[in-house]
Write a protein that holds these residues in place. Sequence first.
Motif, PDB file in Angstrom:
ATOM      1  N   VAL A  99       0.816  -1.224   0.000  1.00 44.35           N
ATOM      2  CA  VAL A  99       0.000   0.000   0.000  1.00 44.35           C
ATOM      3  C   VAL A  99       0.848   1.271   0.000  1.00 44.35           C
ATOM      4  O   VAL A  99       0.348   2.352   0.295  1.00 44.35           O
ATOM      5  CB  VAL A  99      -1.007   0.010   1.180  1.00 44.35           C
ATOM      6  CG1 VAL A  99      -2.018  -1.124   1.050  1.00 44.35           C
ATOM      7  CG2 VAL A  99      -0.288  -0.049   2.516  1.00 44.35           C
ATOM      8  N   GLY A 100       2.147   1.135  -0.295  1.00 44.14           N
ATOM      9  CA  GLY A 100       3.000   2.307  -0.407  1.00 44.14           C
ATOM     10  C   GLY A 100       3.797   2.664   0.835  1.00 44.14           C
ATOM     11  O   GLY A 100       4.452   3.707   0.860  1.00 44.14           O
ATOM     12  N   VAL A 101       3.760   1.829   1.860  1.00 41.52           N
ATOM     13  CA  VAL A 101       4.487   2.127   3.089  1.00 41.52           C
ATOM     14  C   VAL A 101       5.999   2.087   2.841  1.00 41.52           C
ATOM     15  O   VAL A 101       6.741   2.932   3.346  1.00 41.52           O
ATOM     16  CB  VAL A 101       4.081   1.167   4.234  1.00 41.52           C
ATOM     17  CG1 VAL A 101       4.926   1.394   5.475  1.00 41.52           C
ATOM     18  CG2 VAL A 101       2.605   1.330   4.555  1.00 41.52           C
ATOM     19  N   ASN A 102       6.454   1.135   2.034  1.00 40.98           N
ATOM     20  CA  ASN A 102       7.881   1.058   1.716  1.00 40.98           C
ATOM     21  C   ASN A 102       8.353   2.338   1.032  1.00 40.98           C
ATOM     22  O   ASN A 102       9.400   2.881   1.361  1.00 40.98           O
ATOM     23  CB  ASN A 102       8.157  -0.159   0.825  1.00 40.98           C
ATOM     24  CG  ASN A 102       9.628  -0.366   0.582  1.00 40.98           C
ATOM     25  OD1 ASN A 102      10.396  -0.569   1.519  1.00 40.98           O
ATOM     26  ND2 ASN A 102      10.038  -0.303  -0.666  1.00 40.98           N
ATOM     27  N   LYS A 103       7.572   2.855   0.101  1.00 40.21           N
ATOM     28  CA  LYS A 103       7.919   4.104  -0.580  1.00 40.21           C
ATOM     29  C   LYS A 103       7.966   5.261   0.413  1.00 40.21           C
ATOM     30  O   LYS A 103       8.862   6.108   0.353  1.00 40.21           O
ATOM     31  CB  LYS A 103       6.940   4.403  -1.705  1.00 40.21           C
ATOM     32  CG  LYS A 103       7.271   5.698  -2.455  1.00 40.21           C
ATOM     33  CD  LYS A 103       6.311   5.937  -3.592  1.00 40.21           C
ATOM     34  CE  LYS A 103       6.537   7.200  -4.359  1.00 40.21           C
ATOM     35  NZ  LYS A 103       7.600   8.094  -4.017  1.00 40.21           N
ATOM     36  N   LEU A 104       7.033   5.286   1.335  1.00 42.76           N
ATOM     37  CA  LEU A 104       6.991   6.343   2.339  1.00 42.76           C
ATOM     38  C   LEU A 104       8.261   6.349   3.194  1.00 42.76           C
ATOM     39  O   LEU A 104       8.866   7.407   3.415  1.00 42.76           O
ATOM     40  CB  LEU A 104       5.746   6.165   3.218  1.00 42.76           C
ATOM     41  CG  LEU A 104       5.481   7.221   4.278  1.00 42.76           C
ATOM     42  CD1 LEU A 104       5.296   8.598   3.663  1.00 42.76           C
ATOM     43  CD2 LEU A 104       4.235   6.836   5.073  1.00 42.76           C
ATOM     44  N   ILE A 105       8.693   5.188   3.640  1.00 37.28           N
ATOM     45  CA  ILE A 105       9.896   5.128   4.472  1.00 37.28           C
ATOM     46  C   ILE A 105      11.126   5.474   3.649  1.00 37.28           C
ATOM     47  O   ILE A 105      12.003   6.229   4.088  1.00 37.28           O
ATOM     48  CB  ILE A 105      10.036   3.770   5.212  1.00 37.28           C
ATOM     49  CG1 ILE A 105      11.026   3.881   6.376  1.00 37.28           C
ATOM     50  CG2 ILE A 105      10.478   2.651   4.326  1.00 37.28           C
ATOM     51  CD1 ILE A 105      10.410   4.270   7.661  1.00 37.28           C
ATOM     52  N   ILE A 106      11.215   4.982   2.421  1.00 37.71           N
ATOM     53  CA  ILE A 106      12.372   5.289   1.573  1.00 37.71           C
ATOM     54  C   ILE A 106      12.421   6.772   1.249  1.00 37.71           C
ATOM     55  O   ILE A 106      13.483   7.402   1.335  1.00 37.71           O
ATOM     56  CB  ILE A 106      12.380   4.423   0.296  1.00 37.71           C
ATOM     57  CG1 ILE A 106      12.701   2.968   0.656  1.00 37.71           C
ATOM     58  CG2 ILE A 106      13.383   4.965  -0.723  1.00 37.71           C
ATOM     59  CD1 ILE A 106      12.633   2.004  -0.500  1.00 37.71           C
ATOM     60  N   ASP A 107      11.295   7.362   0.886  1.00 38.25           N
ATOM     61  CA  ASP A 107      11.269   8.803   0.594  1.00 38.25           C
ATOM     62  C   ASP A 107      11.758   9.616   1.789  1.00 38.25           C
ATOM     63  O   ASP A 107      12.509  10.582   1.640  1.00 38.25           O
ATOM     64  CB  ASP A 107       9.866   9.259   0.196  1.00 38.25           C
ATOM     65  CG  ASP A 107       9.468   8.811  -1.200  1.00 38.25           C
ATOM     66  OD1 ASP A 107      10.330   8.319  -1.957  1.00 38.25           O
ATOM     67  OD2 ASP A 107       8.277   8.949  -1.532  1.00 38.25           O
ATOM     68  N   THR A 108      11.357   9.221   2.988  1.00 43.86           N
ATOM     69  CA  THR A 108      11.788   9.917   4.204  1.00 43.86           C
ATOM     70  C   THR A 108      13.294   9.785   4.394  1.00 43.86           C
ATOM     71  O   THR A 108      13.981  10.758   4.725  1.00 43.86           O
ATOM     72  CB  THR A 108      11.023   9.369   5.423  1.00 43.86           C
ATOM     73  OG1 THR A 108       9.621   9.516   5.198  1.00 43.86           O
ATOM     74  CG2 THR A 108      11.411  10.100   6.699  1.00 43.86           C
ATOM     75  N   LEU A 109      13.830   8.590   4.164  1.00 42.59           N
ATOM     76  CA  LEU A 109      15.269   8.369   4.289  1.00 42.59           C
ATOM     77  C   LEU A 109      16.041   9.152   3.229  1.00 42.59           C
ATOM     78  O   LEU A 109      17.114   9.698   3.508  1.00 42.59           O
ATOM     79  CB  LEU A 109      15.584   6.874   4.188  1.00 42.59           C
ATOM     80  CG  LEU A 109      15.013   6.005   5.319  1.00 42.59           C
ATOM     81  CD1 LEU A 109      15.167   4.529   4.980  1.00 42.59           C
ATOM     82  CD2 LEU A 109      15.650   6.333   6.650  1.00 42.59           C
ATOM     83  N   LEU A 110      15.506   9.230   2.030  1.00 43.49           N
ATOM     84  CA  LEU A 110      16.165   9.971   0.953  1.00 43.49           C
ATOM     85  C   LEU A 110      16.212  11.471   1.263  1.00 43.49           C
ATOM     86  O   LEU A 110      17.224  12.133   1.001  1.00 43.49           O
ATOM     87  CB  LEU A 110      15.472   9.726  -0.381  1.00 43.49           C
ATOM     88  CG  LEU A 110      15.523   8.290  -0.910  1.00 43.49           C
ATOM     89  CD1 LEU A 110      14.786   8.177  -2.238  1.00 43.49           C
ATOM     90  CD2 LEU A 110      16.947   7.771  -1.020  1.00 43.49           C
ATOM     91  N   ILE A 111      15.147  11.987   1.843  1.00 43.99           N
ATOM     92  CA  ILE A 111      15.136  13.399   2.246  1.00 43.99           C
ATOM     93  C   ILE A 111      16.204  13.643   3.310  1.00 43.99           C
ATOM     94  O   ILE A 111      16.939  14.629   3.256  1.00 43.99           O
ATOM     95  CB  ILE A 111      13.730  13.821   2.738  1.00 43.99           C
ATOM     96  CG1 ILE A 111      12.760  13.858   1.553  1.00 43.99           C
ATOM     97  CG2 ILE A 111      13.778  15.176   3.454  1.00 43.99           C
ATOM     98  CD1 ILE A 111      11.291  13.952   1.968  1.00 43.99           C
ATOM     99  N   TRP A 112      16.307  12.735   4.274  1.00 47.62           N
ATOM    100  CA  TRP A 112      17.330  12.859   5.316  1.00 47.62           C
ATOM    101  C   TRP A 112      18.714  12.919   4.684  1.00 47.62           C
ATOM    102  O   TRP A 112      19.546  13.758   5.070  1.00 47.62           O
ATOM    103  CB  TRP A 112      17.210  11.695   6.305  1.00 47.62           C
ATOM    104  CG  TRP A 112      18.165  11.768   7.457  1.00 47.62           C
ATOM    105  CD1 TRP A 112      17.967  12.422   8.643  1.00 47.62           C
ATOM    106  CD2 TRP A 112      19.464  11.169   7.548  1.00 47.62           C
ATOM    107  NE1 TRP A 112      19.069  12.257   9.456  1.00 47.62           N
ATOM    108  CE2 TRP A 112      19.997  11.493   8.804  1.00 47.62           C
ATOM    109  CE3 TRP A 112      20.220  10.384   6.683  1.00 47.62           C
ATOM    110  CZ2 TRP A 112      21.251  11.066   9.229  1.00 47.62           C
ATOM    111  CZ3 TRP A 112      21.478   9.954   7.101  1.00 47.62           C
ATOM    112  CH2 TRP A 112      21.984  10.298   8.353  1.00 47.62           C
ATOM    113  N   CYS A 113      18.978  12.057   3.720  1.00 50.00           N
ATOM    114  CA  CYS A 113      20.281  12.057   3.038  1.00 50.00           C
ATOM    115  C   CYS A 113      20.487  13.361   2.269  1.00 50.00           C
ATOM    116  O   CYS A 113      21.556  13.985   2.360  1.00 50.00           O
ATOM    117  CB  CYS A 113      20.378  10.874   2.076  1.00 50.00           C
ATOM    118  SG  CYS A 113      20.517   9.275   2.899  1.00 50.00           S
ATOM    119  N   GLN A 114      19.488  13.763   1.535  1.00 44.73           N
ATOM    120  CA  GLN A 114      19.588  14.968   0.718  1.00 44.73           C
ATOM    121  C   GLN A 114      19.868  16.204   1.587  1.00 44.73           C
ATOM    122  O   GLN A 114      20.670  17.066   1.213  1.00 44.73           O
ATOM    123  CB  GLN A 114      18.296  15.139  -0.072  1.00 44.73           C
ATOM    124  CG  GLN A 114      18.400  16.063  -1.254  1.00 44.73           C
ATOM    125  CD  GLN A 114      17.146  15.995  -2.092  1.00 44.73           C
ATOM    126  OE1 GLN A 114      16.032  16.015  -1.565  1.00 44.73           O
ATOM    127  NE2 GLN A 114      17.319  15.907  -3.397  1.00 44.73           N
TER     128      GLN A 114
END
Length: 158
Positions: A99-114
């Motif tokens: 349901v998109g939870v994996n994308k939500l966590i990855i997007d959050t981690l990518l923002i942290w890196c960025q």
Amino acid sequence: MNYKTRKATLNDLPTLLRFEQGVIKAERPFDPTIKEGAIAYYDISELISSNESEVYIVEINHEIVASGYAKIKTDRHYLKHTHIGYLGFMFVDENHRGVGVNKLIIDTLLIWCQERNIFEIRLDVYDDNLPAIKAYEKVGFKKHMINMRLNIENSDLN
């Protein structure tokens, strides 16, 4: 559903330790080199406490349903970038997959890196773990390099 991400705290440790065992259970069929019995992959407390990493969770109705971390690592000296964001501890509770939870966590981690000027992102996934590969490709990851292994313990090489 109203999923929310937040940084993990040490209070989340019991749930995160359970998730870690879920990751290990899911990966054991793909890796004959993992020891039998109780093992741990991560020092979750250190990942939460360190300035070089962050653990995020996804919650719904105050229940933790997913986790993942990003860690800043120095990369090889001959590459264009000096550091990478390494993602790991990717786990989504069975009842919340697809349901998109994996994308939500990855997007959050990518923002942290960025936000830390880290733009090269890496993760490891078993070659036979097709659902995980599909999930990572869905958010933009591409296969890059294959790690190969050979066990010669019982081989007659002479």
